[in-house]
Write a protein that holds these residues in place. Structure first.
Motif, PDB file in Angstrom:
ATOM      1  N   GLN A   1       0.817  -1.209   0.000  1.00 22.26           N
ATOM      2  CA  GLN A   1       0.000   0.000   0.000  1.00 22.26           C
ATOM      3  C   GLN A   1       0.855   1.264   0.000  1.00 22.26           C
ATOM      4  O   GLN A   1       0.516   2.255  -0.617  1.00 22.26           O
ATOM      5  N   ALA A   2       1.990   1.202   0.695  1.00 22.21           N
ATOM      6  CA  ALA A   2       2.778   2.417   0.882  1.00 22.21           C
ATOM      7  C   ALA A   2       3.698   2.693  -0.291  1.00 22.21           C
ATOM      8  O   ALA A   2       4.367   3.714  -0.309  1.00 22.21           O
ATOM      9  N   SER A   3       3.725   1.788  -1.237  1.00 24.05           N
ATOM     10  CA  SER A   3       4.684   1.956  -2.322  1.00 24.05           C
ATOM     11  C   SER A   3       4.370   3.185  -3.169  1.00 24.05           C
ATOM     12  O   SER A   3       3.223   3.478  -3.473  1.00 24.05           O
ATOM     13  N   LYS A   4       5.417   3.902  -3.521  1.00 21.29           N
ATOM     14  CA  LYS A   4       5.228   5.125  -4.307  1.00 21.29           C
ATOM     15  C   LYS A   4       5.710   4.929  -5.731  1.00 21.29           C
ATOM     16  O   LYS A   4       5.809   5.868  -6.477  1.00 21.29           O
TER      17      LYS A   4
ATOM     18  N   SER B   1      -7.580  -3.392  -6.733  1.00 29.01           N
ATOM     19  CA  SER B   1      -6.900  -3.303  -5.449  1.00 29.01           C
ATOM     20  C   SER B   1      -7.452  -4.420  -4.583  1.00 29.01           C
ATOM     21  O   SER B   1      -8.653  -4.477  -4.334  1.00 29.01           O
ATOM     22  N   GLY B   2      -6.597  -5.289  -4.166  1.00 23.35           N
ATOM     23  CA  GLY B   2      -7.040  -6.439  -3.384  1.00 23.35           C
ATOM     24  C   GLY B   2      -8.004  -7.273  -4.207  1.00 23.35           C
ATOM     25  O   GLY B   2      -7.679  -7.716  -5.298  1.00 23.35           O
ATOM     26  N   GLU B   3      -9.202  -7.429  -3.706  1.00 24.50           N
ATOM     27  CA  GLU B   3     -10.187  -8.244  -4.392  1.00 24.50           C
ATOM     28  C   GLU B   3     -11.127  -7.408  -5.236  1.00 24.50           C
ATOM     29  O   GLU B   3     -11.989  -7.935  -5.910  1.00 24.50           O
ATOM     30  N   ARG B   4     -10.980  -6.094  -5.142  1.00 22.33           N
ATOM     31  CA  ARG B   4     -11.981  -5.241  -5.792  1.00 22.33           C
ATOM     32  C   ARG B   4     -11.427  -4.662  -7.079  1.00 22.33           C
ATOM     33  O   ARG B   4     -10.345  -4.097  -7.112  1.00 22.33           O
ATOM     34  N   THR B   5     -12.195  -4.811  -8.125  1.00 23.53           N
ATOM     35  CA  THR B   5     -11.800  -4.241  -9.403  1.00 23.53           C
ATOM     36  C   THR B   5     -12.771  -3.117  -9.747  1.00 23.53           C
ATOM     37  O   THR B   5     -13.976  -3.265  -9.568  1.00 23.53           O
ATOM     38  N   VAL B   6     -12.198  -2.029 -10.189  1.00 23.12           N
ATOM     39  CA  VAL B   6     -13.031  -0.885 -10.528  1.00 23.12           C
ATOM     40  C   VAL B   6     -12.710  -0.439 -11.946  1.00 23.12           C
ATOM     41  O   VAL B   6     -11.655  -0.748 -12.483  1.00 23.12           O
ATOM     42  N   ALA B   7     -13.628   0.293 -12.507  1.00 24.46           N
ATOM     43  CA  ALA B   7     -13.395   0.905 -13.817  1.00 24.46           C
ATOM     44  C   ALA B   7     -13.448   2.407 -13.626  1.00 24.46           C
ATOM     45  O   ALA B   7     -14.376   2.922 -13.011  1.00 24.46           O
TER      46      ALA B   7
ATOM     47  N   PHE C   1      -6.511   1.916  -4.631  1.00 26.30           N
ATOM     48  CA  PHE C   1      -6.039   1.378  -3.347  1.00 26.30           C
ATOM     49  C   PHE C   1      -7.212   1.341  -2.384  1.00 26.30           C
ATOM     50  O   PHE C   1      -8.222   2.026  -2.569  1.00 26.30           O
ATOM     51  N   LEU C   2      -7.085   0.513  -1.365  1.00 27.70           N
ATOM     52  CA  LEU C   2      -8.150   0.393  -0.384  1.00 27.70           C
ATOM     53  C   LEU C   2      -7.894   1.384   0.733  1.00 27.70           C
ATOM     54  O   LEU C   2      -6.793   1.471   1.262  1.00 27.70           O
ATOM     55  N   LYS C   3      -8.918   2.124   1.040  1.00 28.91           N
ATOM     56  CA  LYS C   3      -8.792   3.067   2.159  1.00 28.91           C
ATOM     57  C   LYS C   3      -9.021   2.313   3.459  1.00 28.91           C
ATOM     58  O   LYS C   3      -9.367   1.134   3.467  1.00 28.91           O
ATOM     59  N   LYS C   4      -8.874   3.063   4.563  1.00 28.65           N
ATOM     60  CA  LYS C   4      -9.018   2.409   5.874  1.00 28.65           C
ATOM     61  C   LYS C   4     -10.425   1.890   6.092  1.00 28.65           C
ATOM     62  O   LYS C   4     -10.638   0.870   6.722  1.00 28.65           O
ATOM     63  N   ASP C   5     -11.408   2.618   5.558  1.00 27.84           N
ATOM     64  CA  ASP C   5     -12.794   2.173   5.740  1.00 27.84           C
ATOM     65  C   ASP C   5     -13.211   1.177   4.663  1.00 27.84           C
ATOM     66  O   ASP C   5     -14.390   0.973   4.432  1.00 27.84           O
ATOM     67  N   ASP C   6     -12.220   0.571   3.999  1.00 32.72           N
ATOM     68  CA  ASP C   6     -12.452  -0.484   3.015  1.00 32.72           C
ATOM     69  C   ASP C   6     -13.116   0.009   1.738  1.00 32.72           C
ATOM     70  O   ASP C   6     -13.529  -0.785   0.912  1.00 32.72           O
ATOM     71  N   SER C   7     -13.226   1.301   1.588  1.00 34.00           N
ATOM     72  CA  SER C   7     -13.710   1.783   0.297  1.00 34.00           C
ATOM     73  C   SER C   7     -12.496   1.950  -0.627  1.00 34.00           C
ATOM     74  O   SER C   7     -11.361   1.954  -0.179  1.00 34.00           O
ATOM     75  N   VAL C   8     -12.790   2.070  -1.897  1.00 33.04           N
ATOM     76  CA  VAL C   8     -11.698   2.137  -2.858  1.00 33.04           C
ATOM     77  C   VAL C   8     -11.364   3.603  -3.145  1.00 33.04           C
ATOM     78  O   VAL C   8     -12.244   4.398  -3.472  1.00 33.04           O
TER      79      VAL C   8
END
Lengths: 967, 225
Positions: A49-52, A329-335, A383-390
């Motif tokens: 997650q922290a990679s830049k 990101s993780g298991e979630r794919t977005v467009a 990326f996944l935020k802390k509240d698990d949203s993308v």
């Protein structure tokens, strides 16, 4: 003899210090900007997650890692130019990035944190088609490379080849893509255009062909972009003519025909003339891709579709939309979809891939540059935020090669102008005076004196003086104010409005023309881009010529630059006239150029608005003048008899000289033919128009003067032999008078070949060639002298020169290769000259011209010592202190531009290539200003000390005298 | 053994010209291998900015994480191989490749191009230290100031003037007599007026009223009071 050695040592050590950089000068007046070029592949490091890290591979054969928070480079690797360094594919898994380069010749794996090579494998020749990572049992272990006629599998950790197989029927079938879904098989897709598709299944372990089938597909011409694999192994294709989608189960034996789904049934239609594009996503190479995909139907219409149980369902229709991209990101794919918002802005929204539902609060507004191009690529980092949203960040690439990195809610994190990686030509223009300075200048205009009486002029004078005083006080106050603040926080923001010429005219406007057709105005002091302008509809390989027609010296007339853009295919050109300070297009009407332009000529003739006249000669030798007012035409008629120009036709080896007639037609007055069977003309160069020569001659050891042959019309023509055999190849140089066509001198370097770099200035020509016999680079210098007497000391005329010049020549070994060569230029030409040499290592060398003097004696004599000539040595020294850019290396230097500043000692140097580096050089040291290390403290303390000492001693003396008087 | 070595070096002899790069495109391609070492510096600190250049930018190679490198697809010929790094200096090496693919490395000598001083192959290129791009500023120190010849010329006589009278006891009458004698010896004719003294007297009198020169004002001043 001993004192001689000492003197020599002194003179050499003096040279030593000339034009060197001191450590405390780092970054004081120099800057470098690094570029990468047009991005072809960009991958975000999603490993943690922290990679830049943002890995990019570009069309400039550059593979680099960018810091996605700042846009700076972590590291950059610049491969060879041309097809041998071309990056074909970029794949990333974990910490490693796999790059296929050189049309599938090299397979490299890079350790992305360090920027070092992990392994490198040479593959067999064959044109590259595709590469993919292959996973087995959820682990990515291999990389597979598809060539035109072979497929090979390599281990990801060592690069060793596991197997290589020839593809069946590769002479008829065009194999284009590969797919692996993590089930131990690799599918290779090939097509026989307008006939059928071939699908070959390979077993990963040993490369055994498991299955091979061909499927009827008469409508298909190419697999790329029109076909993709979705879901668990379903080949999906789209065709514009039949307006249908086609599906095929890869692992079913019974399906021998593709299933056709008419787009009509989905209420969709492909725009006519548009090749529809299918985009799917495979988040993990060891697992099959998702069953959702994006279909692009027209340039501004995307649609998210899903294949479920053989049915295609529309999840969401994006209309209008420019770009769409998947991210995982993780298991979630977005467009992410970019759609136009209004004329100047686009909005980017996130949609979940499996449902097509819009994610709330994910809008990013992208403001388009009104002077820029349209966005054409979208790279998404989810990326996944802390509240698990993308959450996500996007990088947008535009037609004019601007990379913009945005984060929610539309904040521009950084921006890169990658068009600057390919600067074609540049100029430096003086900055204008400030309003007050200009006001003061305006007073002296003739018009002003006529309009106003005496008293108003006095008042005007007083008021402007008062304004100047005010400005000076404000300046002093600012200095005082800034001095109290810590140094780092003082940052002078440069904007166009605050631009003004500095005391010594050291700060200039750099005009840069790039190959993509984007113009830049850059402040030379800080490197800030002050304006940019994208010229649309520029053909890819156009030639540019930038001409400064009016400088800033003619207030209130704005400065004016003209860019001649010539298409290489048609030869047709057009003019773009603009203001170099503000970058605005000028309203002046531009002559139409219906015929190809062969030559341009900037005359010293000026029109009533102080713009220099530009002559354009077309292929029928007709002349077009710009500007072409009555006044100009009248002046041209008057001076026509003294206007000459030359044309070079390298394909016929012909140089011809023309003369302007009174009716603006032309006549040929001379012609020189250099037979093309033997040698070809590679370059022709005159002298720079803004060059000044201060001294007419050189004082010799015996106090006589050797006068220089300063012919402003002299052309240096470089030829190379057509025979490239190393025994018979040669490099020739002709010095031709451009007015009369007389060959002033001719020299041939045997067993030599190009590339030849050369500088033509003053009375000398320096050129570099490759000595193929001894395999080394050699410098040769030609110097022309009139002799001990000048023929006509008041004016130089090419038509009246009875005596040929004396020519001296000397050659030296240069122990390095050379990328480019230029000479320093100063205001009055008093300062000694240096050659600025760009080396392939990225260093820029400032080589004193003193070392390239054909009068360097082999045997030291009294006279030569008197003249300060360095004894001849075959090898030219290269000292690291002469590298003016210290460790700020400039990759692939293509050109160096030198410009004089207001200070005689200082020359501005800009080196451009992949990077841009700007600095100042002082060829004879800073003789006209106090040095940087001038010890103000010591001087003032000594002064004060002496002052107090005199005060005290005066007092003491008085006391003593008084005492004596009392005695 | 000796004979074999001789044969090897003979076939490398420089008399046979290396092929021109362009015309050899379909011949065999070879690989130049080696290793670059920067003593005392970890490889990851410098390899990302370094490159291997063969004959200018004709062929390009990159460094592996362990410092080794390979430049692929080089046709036979003679090439200068250099490692370029903005921070460290490496000496270039000339590598000769025969048409059969035999390699040898030697020192680069641009003047005597056929001279052979063997280097190890695969290449072992050791950095000779960081680049020295910068000139040293002339710093100002007390020692520089004191060692300046002008200062020496000024200070030494001053010391002699100040210290000598202290060392030599002038109050001693014998000593004084001796010195006077020696002075007389120096001044051969004591009766003759000294020219310089005469001049000063003349000028000091002349100028005392108008402005007063440096010396004059001092000698005149007591009189005025």
């Amino acid at each position: 003899m001993a004192w001689l050695v000492v003197r020599l040592a002194i003179s050499v050590s003096l040279l030593n210090t000339a034009s060197a950089v001191f450590e405390d000068q780092v970054g004081k007046f120099d800057w470098r900007q690094q570029f990468i070029g047009k991005v072809r592949f960009a991958l975000f490091d999603t490993h943690s997650q922290a990679s830049k890290k943002l890995l990019v591979a570009t069309d400039k054969n550059v593979f680099a890692s960018l810091n996605s928070r700042t846009g700076d480079l972590f590291w950059r690797h610049v491969d060879k130019t041309g097809p041998e360094g071309h990056i074909d594919a970029l794949l990333m898994y974990g910490q490693d990035a796999v790059v296929v380069a050189g049309n599938g010749r090299l397979l490299r794996s890079w350790e992305t944190t360090v920027g070092g090579l992990k392994w490198e494998t040479v593959l067999d020749t064959g044109s590259f088609q595709a590469a993919a990572l292959v996973g087995v049992e959820d682990l990515v272990k291999y990389v597979v490379v598809l060539k035109k006629s072979a497929i090979s599998l390599h281990d990801l950790s060592s690069g060793s080849q596991i197997w290589e197989e020839n593809l069946p029927d590769s002479d008829t079938v065009q194999y284009q893509t590969i797919y692996s879904g993590g089930n131990g098989l690799v599918f290779v897709f090939g097509v026989v255009p307008n006939s059928h598709i071939v699908i070959v299944e390979y077993k990963i372990e040993d490369g055994e062909i498991m299955n091979k089938k061909s499927v009827e597909a008469a409508w298909m011409s190419s697999l790329e972009s029109s076909c993709t694999v979705i879901s668990s192994g379903i080949l999906l294709c789209v065709d514009q003519i039949t307006q249908s989608l086609y599906t095929l189960l890869l692992q079913s034996a019974e399906q021998t025909e593709m299933r056709q789904i008419h787009l009509q049934t989905l209420d969709l239609e492909v725009a006519s003339g548009f090749q529809p594009i299918l985009t799917s996503t495979q988040p993990n190479p060891a697992q099959p891709p998702l069953s959702e995909f994006v279909l692009q139907l027209s340039p501004d219409h995307h649609i998210l579709l899903q294949l479920k149980d053989d049915f295609i369902a529309t999840l969401r229709d994006f209309y209008p939309s420019y770009l769409a991209a998947f991210a995982t990101s993780g298991e979630r794919t977005v467009a992410a979809v970019m759609s136009p918002k209004n004329d100047t802005a686009c909005s980017i929204n996130l949609f979940s891939a499996d449902t097509g539902r819009r994610h709330l609060d994910t809008t990013v507004i992208y403001h388009m540059d009104p002077n820029g191009g349209k966005p054409n690529r979208l790279y998404v980092h989810a990326f996944l935020k802390k509240d698990d949203s993308v959450g996500y960040r996007v990088m947008v690439q535009t037609e004019d090669l601007t990379l913009t990195f945005l984060q929610q809610p539309g904040k521009v994190v950084w921006m890169r102008e990658e068009a600057l990686a390919d600067v074609v030509t540049m100029e430096m223009v003086d900055l204008p005076f400030t309003g007050t300075q200009a006001e003061l200048e305006g007073e002296f205009g003739k018009k002003a004196a006529i309009q106003d009486g005496l008293l108003p002029m006095v008042l005007k004078r007083l008021s402007s003086q008062f304004i100047l005083l005010q400005a000076w006080l404000a300046h002093l106050w600012k200095l005082f104010y800034d001095a109290r603040k810590p140094r780092s926080s003082v940052k002078n923001e440069v904007t166009i409005d605050t631009l003004s010429r500095d005391e010594f005219n050291l700060q200039k406007m750099m005009l840069m023309v790039t190959a993509s057709g984007k113009l830049f105005g850059i402040d030379s002091k800080s490197g800030t881009i002050l304006w940019k302008q994208y010229l649309e509809n520029i053909q890819p390989n156009s030639v540019f010529k930038l001409i400064v027609q009016r400088t800033t010296a003619h207030f209130p007339h704005p400065p004016q630059c003209t860019l001649l853009i010539k298409s290489q295919d048609t030869g047709l050109g057009n003019l773009y006239v603009f203001n170099p300070i503000f970058g605005k297009k000028s309203q002046i009407s531009v002559p139409a150029l219906p015929r190809p332009v062969l030559q341009t000529l900037l005359l010293p003739v000026i029109d009533q608005d102080y713009a220099k006249v530009l002559l354009l000669i077309d292929d029928q030798y007709k002349v077009t003048a710009f500007p072409s007012t009555k006044n100009v035409l009248q002046q041209l008629q008057d001076t026509a008899s003294s206007i000459f120009f030359y044309l070079v036709d390298s394909s016929q080896g012909k140089l011809s000289g023309f003369r302007l007639r009174k009716d603006l037609s032309t006549e040929v007055i001379w012609e020189v033919v250099i037979p093309t069977e033997v040698q070809k003309i590679v370059a022709v160069k005159g002298k720079r128009a803004n060059e000044h020569v201060h001294s007419q001659g050189r004082v010799m050891g015996d106090r006589s003067v050797l006068y220089k042959y300063l012919n402003p019309n002299l052309l240096a023509v470089i030829t190379e032999s057509t025979d490239t055999h190393q025994e018979r190849s040669f490099v020739g140089i002709f010095l031709i008078d451009g007015v009369t066509g007389r060959i002033v001198h001719e020299a041939v370097q045997r067993k030599a070949r190009g590339p030849v770099h050369f500088v033509h200035s003053e009375n000398w020509v320096v050129y570099v060639y490759w000595n193929s016999k001894f395999r080394r680079n050699e410098f040769s210098v030609l110097e022309l002298f009139e002799g001990a007497e000048l023929y006509n000391s008041t004016v130089f005329s090419s038509l009246d020169r009875p005596h040929p010049p004396q020519v001296l020549q000397q050659s030296y070994i240069f122990p390095a290769s050379i990328s480019t060569l230029e000479a320093t230029l100063t205001e009055k030409g008093i300062t000694s000259r240096h050659l600025i040499v760009g080396l392939p290592s990225g260093n820029i060398l400032s080589l004193p011209k003193m070392f390239l003097d054909p009068r360097r004696p082999e045997v030291v004599s009294e006279h030569s010592r008197e003249e300060n000539l360095i004894p001849y040595a075959p090898e030219m020294p290269i000292r690291e202190e002469w590298f003016i850019n210290y460790n700020q290396t400039v990759s692939r230097v293509r050109g160096i531009h030198t410009a004089p500043s207001g200070l005689e000692s200082t020359c501005l140097v800009v080196a451009y290539g992949l990077d841009i580096y700007q600095t100042r050089v002082f060829p004879s040291k800073q003789f006209d200003v106090l040095k940087d290390d001038y010890d103000y403290v010591l001087i003032s303390s000594v002064l004060f000390g002496l002052f107090f000492a005199t005060m005290i001693s005066k007092r003491l003396a008085e006391v003593k005298l008084l005492n004596r008087a009392w005695r | 053994m000796h004979a074999a070595l001789f044969a090897l070096s003979w076939c490398f002899s420089d008399a046979e010209p290396g092929p021109v790069a362009g015309s050899q495109s379909n011949g065999d391609r070879f690989k130049i291998e080696g290793r670059a070492i920067v003593p005392g510096v970890k490889t990851q600190d410098w390899i990302s900015t370094a490159r291997i250049l063969v004959e200018g930018e004709e062929y390009v190679g990159f460094l592996k994480t362990d410092g080794s490198f390979a430049v692929n697809d080089v046709p036979s010929g003679s090439y200068v191989v250099e490692i370029v790094s903005p921070s460290f200096r490496f000496d270039p090496v000339r590598v000769d490749i025969t048409s059969k693919g035999k390699m040898r490395a030697r020192l680069v000598n641009y003047i005597k191009t056929s001279e052979v001083i063997r280097q190890p192959y695969p290449l072992q290129i050791r950095s000779s230290g960081p680049h020295t791009y910068f000139m040293k500023r002339e710093t100002w120190g007390w020692t520089d100031f004191l060692m300046n010849p002008m200062v020496m010329m000024m200070v030494l006589p001053l010391l002699i003037i100040v210290l000598l009278p202290k060392v030599v006891n002038t109050n001693d009458p014998e000593m004084r007599k001796e010195m006077e004698q020696s002075m007389n010896m120096l001044n051969p004719n004591p009766e003759l007026p000294d020219v310089s003294e005469f001049m000063t007297k003349l000028f000091s009198k002349g100028s005392s009223k108008s402005s007063g020169g440096n010396k004059g004002s001092r000698s005149v001043a007591p009189k005025r009071r």
